[in-house]
Design an enzyme around this catalytic site. Sequence first.
Site, PDB file in Angstrom:
ATOM      1  N   ARG A   1      20.461  -5.710 -26.511  1.00 13.34           N
ATOM      2  CA  ARG A   1      19.593  -4.550 -26.747  1.00 13.34           C
ATOM      3  C   ARG A   1      20.157  -3.383 -25.965  1.00 13.34           C
ATOM      4  NH1 ARG A   1      14.542  -4.204 -24.763  1.00 13.34           N
ATOM      5  NH2 ARG A   1      15.293  -5.025 -22.810  1.00 13.34           N
TER       6      ARG A   1
ATOM      7  N   ARG B   1      14.979   5.648 -23.758  1.00 12.58           N
ATOM      8  CA  ARG B   1      13.681   6.190 -23.345  1.00 12.58           C
ATOM      9  C   ARG B   1      13.574   7.604 -23.872  1.00 12.58           C
ATOM     10  NH1 ARG B   1      14.020   4.896 -17.002  1.00 12.58           N
ATOM     11  NH2 ARG B   1      13.809   2.642 -17.132  1.00 12.58           N
TER      12      ARG B   1
ATOM     13  N   TYR C   1      23.142 -16.454 -12.216  1.00 15.40           N
ATOM     14  CA  TYR C   1      22.939 -15.154 -11.606  1.00 15.40           C
ATOM     15  C   TYR C   1      21.477 -14.993 -11.225  1.00 15.40           C
ATOM     16  CZ  TYR C   1      22.631 -10.379 -10.368  1.00 15.40           C
ATOM     17  OH  TYR C   1      22.387  -9.248  -9.633  1.00 15.40           O
TER      18      TYR C   1
ATOM     19  N   ASP D   1      18.872 -12.101  -9.261  1.00 11.31           N
ATOM     20  CA  ASP D   1      18.618 -10.911  -8.467  1.00 11.31           C
ATOM     21  C   ASP D   1      17.950 -11.358  -7.172  1.00 11.31           C
ATOM     22  OD1 ASP D   1      19.693  -8.693  -9.715  1.00 11.31           O
ATOM     23  OD2 ASP D   1      18.004  -8.454 -11.086  1.00 11.31           O
TER      24      ASP D   1
HETATM   25  C1  LIG Z   1      28.078  -7.300  -6.534  1.00 14.55           C
HETATM   26  C2  LIG Z   1      26.642  -7.737  -6.543  1.00 14.55           C
HETATM   27  C3  LIG Z   1      25.629  -6.798  -6.576  1.00 14.55           C
HETATM   28  C4  LIG Z   1      24.296  -7.207  -6.591  1.00 14.55           C
HETATM   29  N1  LIG Z   1      23.320  -6.264  -6.638  1.00 14.55           N
HETATM   30  C5  LIG Z   1      22.030  -6.643  -6.679  1.00 14.55           C
HETATM   31  C6  LIG Z   1      20.993  -5.666  -6.775  1.00 14.55           C
HETATM   32  O1  LIG Z   1      21.239  -4.462  -6.811  1.00 14.55           O
HETATM   33  N2  LIG Z   1      19.708  -6.112  -6.826  1.00 14.55           N
HETATM   34  C7  LIG Z   1      19.379  -7.444  -6.784  1.00 14.55           C
HETATM   35  O2  LIG Z   1      18.196  -7.782  -6.816  1.00 14.55           O
HETATM   36  N3  LIG Z   1      20.353  -8.385  -6.674  1.00 14.55           N
HETATM   37  C8  LIG Z   1      21.659  -8.022  -6.622  1.00 14.55           C
HETATM   38  N4  LIG Z   1      22.643  -8.978  -6.523  1.00 14.55           N
HETATM   39  C9  LIG Z   1      22.260 -10.400  -6.397  1.00 14.55           C
HETATM   40  C10 LIG Z   1      22.070 -10.855  -4.938  1.00 14.55           C
HETATM   41  O3  LIG Z   1      23.263 -10.669  -4.222  1.00 14.55           O
HETATM   42  C11 LIG Z   1      21.687 -12.345  -4.923  1.00 14.55           C
HETATM   43  O4  LIG Z   1      20.458 -12.530  -5.544  1.00 14.55           O
HETATM   44  C12 LIG Z   1      21.544 -12.957  -3.536  1.00 14.55           C
HETATM   45  O5  LIG Z   1      22.491 -12.505  -2.641  1.00 14.55           O
HETATM   46  C13 LIG Z   1      21.649 -14.460  -3.657  1.00 14.55           C
HETATM   47  O6  LIG Z   1      21.419 -15.077  -2.416  1.00 14.55           O
HETATM   48  P1  LIG Z   1      21.961 -16.547  -2.141  1.00 14.55           P
HETATM   49  O7  LIG Z   1      21.385 -16.982  -0.849  1.00 14.55           O
HETATM   50  O8  LIG Z   1      21.742 -17.392  -3.332  1.00 14.55           O
HETATM   51  O9  LIG Z   1      23.548 -16.406  -2.067  1.00 14.55           O
HETATM   52  P2  LIG Z   1      24.509 -15.677  -1.052  1.00 14.55           P
HETATM   53  O10 LIG Z   1      23.968 -14.370  -0.649  1.00 14.55           O
HETATM   54  O11 LIG Z   1      25.843 -15.700  -1.666  1.00 14.55           O
HETATM   55  O12 LIG Z   1      24.512 -16.631   0.230  1.00 14.55           O
HETATM   56  C14 LIG Z   1      25.198 -17.858   0.256  1.00 14.55           C
HETATM   57  C15 LIG Z   1      25.799 -18.019   1.642  1.00 14.55           C
HETATM   58  O13 LIG Z   1      26.297 -19.349   1.760  1.00 14.55           O
HETATM   59  C16 LIG Z   1      27.470 -19.318   2.528  1.00 14.55           C
HETATM   60  N5  LIG Z   1      28.232 -20.535   2.233  1.00 14.55           N
HETATM   61  C17 LIG Z   1      28.688 -20.947   1.034  1.00 14.55           C
HETATM   62  N6  LIG Z   1      29.328 -22.123   1.158  1.00 14.55           N
HETATM   63  C18 LIG Z   1      29.267 -22.467   2.467  1.00 14.55           C
HETATM   64  C19 LIG Z   1      29.745 -23.566   3.219  1.00 14.55           C
HETATM   65  N7  LIG Z   1      30.406 -24.568   2.645  1.00 14.55           N
HETATM   66  N8  LIG Z   1      29.527 -23.588   4.550  1.00 14.55           N
HETATM   67  C20 LIG Z   1      28.860 -22.573   5.150  1.00 14.55           C
HETATM   68  N9  LIG Z   1      28.382 -21.510   4.482  1.00 14.55           N
HETATM   69  C21 LIG Z   1      28.572 -21.458   3.156  1.00 14.55           C
HETATM   70  C22 LIG Z   1      28.160 -18.047   2.089  1.00 14.55           C
HETATM   71  O14 LIG Z   1      29.079 -17.620   3.076  1.00 14.55           O
HETATM   72  C23 LIG Z   1      26.977 -17.099   1.916  1.00 14.55           C
HETATM   73  O15 LIG Z   1      26.755 -16.371   3.095  1.00 14.55           O
HETATM   74  C24 LIG Z   1      23.973  -8.589  -6.558  1.00 14.55           C
HETATM   75  C25 LIG Z   1      24.997  -9.536  -6.533  1.00 14.55           C
HETATM   76  C26 LIG Z   1      26.313  -9.119  -6.545  1.00 14.55           C
HETATM   77  C27 LIG Z   1      27.384 -10.161  -6.549  1.00 14.55           C
END
Ligand SMILES: Cc1cc2nc3c(=O)[nH]c(=O)nc-3n(C[C@H](O)[C@H](O)[C@H](O)COP(=O)(O)OP(=O)(O)OC[C@H]3O[C@@H](n4cnc5c(N)ncnc54)[C@H](O)[C@@H]3O)c2cc1C
Length: 550
Positions: free
Chosen positions: A179, A183, A530, A532
Amino acid sequence: MEHYDYLIVGSGLFGATFAHLACKDGKRCLVIDKRPHMGGNVYCEQVEGINMHKYGAHIFHTSNKKTWDFVNSIVEFNRYTNSPVANYKGKLYNLPFNMNTFYQMWGVTTPEEAHAKIEEQKSEAIAKMKADGISEPRNLEEQAQVLIGKDIYERLIKGYTEKQWGRKCTELPPFIIKRLPVRLVFDNNYFNDTYQGIPIGGYNKLIEGLLRAPSNSPRRGETEAVPHCNTVSRDIPSEFNSGCIDVLTGIDVPINPPKHEYSLDNGGYRELSDPIAYEMLEARAKEMRKNPTEAESAFWELVSGKELGVKFRRQHVIGNYIVDFACLEKKLIVEIDGGYHSEDEQEKNDYLRSVELKSYGFTIFRIKNEEVISSPEAVVRKLQLALWLAEKVPLREGFREASDTLVYTGPIDEFFDFKFGRLNYRTVRFENEVLYMPNYQGNAVVNYTEAEVPYTRVIEHKHFEMFGQTVYDVPKTIISREYSTEWQPGMEPYYPVNDTRNNELAAKYRAEAAAEPNVIFGGRLAEYRYYDMAPVIESAVRAYGNRSRE
Ligand SMILES: Cc1cc2nc3c(=O)[nH]c(=O)nc-3n(C[C@H](O)[C@H](O)[C@H](O)COP(=O)(O)OP(=O)(O)OC[C@H]3O[C@@H](n4cnc5c(N)ncnc54)[C@H](O)[C@@H]3O)c2cc1C
């Protein structure tokens, strides 16, 4: 012997939220992260007094009042509203597509005129397809033109999408764009959600707040029964970590059994490097032992005595590398990192080095130069915890000696030693630059929509937290140019790839994960999807709720 309720791998939003809720219930958590900081992808680096979103611009948005209230109970959010601007060949257009955009595109001033123009262009696209004997769009280019017409497609979609995917729009499948909402009002607010903003003081405040013991935590202040409280968190000021969450960053513990098993009797892993390379490395190591850095000398002072009860070697050859310090009996490597370790190329080299060293069963613990010099006592306490964790390798089995439950937020394929193959990702490379001017582009997000400009967006970080004249209170600014880049192991795995191969692979790994006892897989990497920020917090809340009801 310490025992935690939860060992949480990853201090991103999933891990931090889970720890927060568990702590509220009086549970003990150890949160570890291999990055040198907490927060995962929402981490901000302070540059010139500005919070730089190190892993890409993050704007919190949600329509879920409960989630909004929850994050605001941790830290207050500001009034930032995402209103990106597109730059096409020097001409600016507001996004998302709204009356401002249509005025800038065609000079139309009423919704009726704008609607008529869009319909006219859509009809032209459909007529062209019919003339070519096609009934359904065959590719993204045709799909976009049917949905929005030629002008908007060519100026605002085509070049940007081609840079994002590294392929021509005519080679991309139509389903990528389902989509294209328009707006017919003058409204540049990108999100449709009820709430949005940025934590006042940056995302680190949110993470610190989550990992701080909640005030109603039954264990708040119970430091004696929890040996590492107030001691191991590398980044949290000590007054924050007053309850039952310990945090250790910079630690990379092997999850799977070593690929090469060598005993201590063979002279300290000498066999791992070829004899000629070994001689050269050993000569270099000898030189380095004679000329330690200030931080290396300080660290050696800390570990060469009897206090820790284990023997460390310095500048030691393991495999094809010289490691700063190694405790062979516990299989712990300590690397003392200078500033350059946070640069992109160095991070990639560190990754390759870590993969090899972990394949011998070593845990790698990175400490910053400054910390060794300024906080030696804290370093010793962290080292004790790192030594204790290194005994739990491989973590996939060994976590049971450390905790009741493992909460894993790292890549799911890595947990299972890539047994079905590697999952793929899309990634973004950031080129950061400090500019000697207070205001570069007047907006946080500017998309470059022509194919000739190699980057997709320029982010000017100060606009996330500074508004109006306050922008001029800080004389410099920092910008990040974003380049969509093909992902390879060692690069940041940002976005899952939604294709048949990866979906099938992820399903196989998820089935394995479901059968893994006492392990909770959560977050974007462990679920290979993915998320947010708001949904990842909600997912952690659900995961903790399910667990605590068991
Ligand atoms: C470029 C980008 C822009 C984004 N912008 C937005 C936005 O504008 N708005 C929004 O709502 N969301 C956004 N997001 C999404 C958001 O980043 C995620 O929802 C969120 O960070 C996910 O959290 P998480 O804990 O799942 O993963 P992560 O933040 O990736 O945390 C996982 C952690 O685990 C650690 N880890 C992994 N494996 C190991 C291991 N074996 N040993 C020790 N540590 C480990 C990593 O180092 C990391 O610190 C964006 C994502 C990206 C990639």
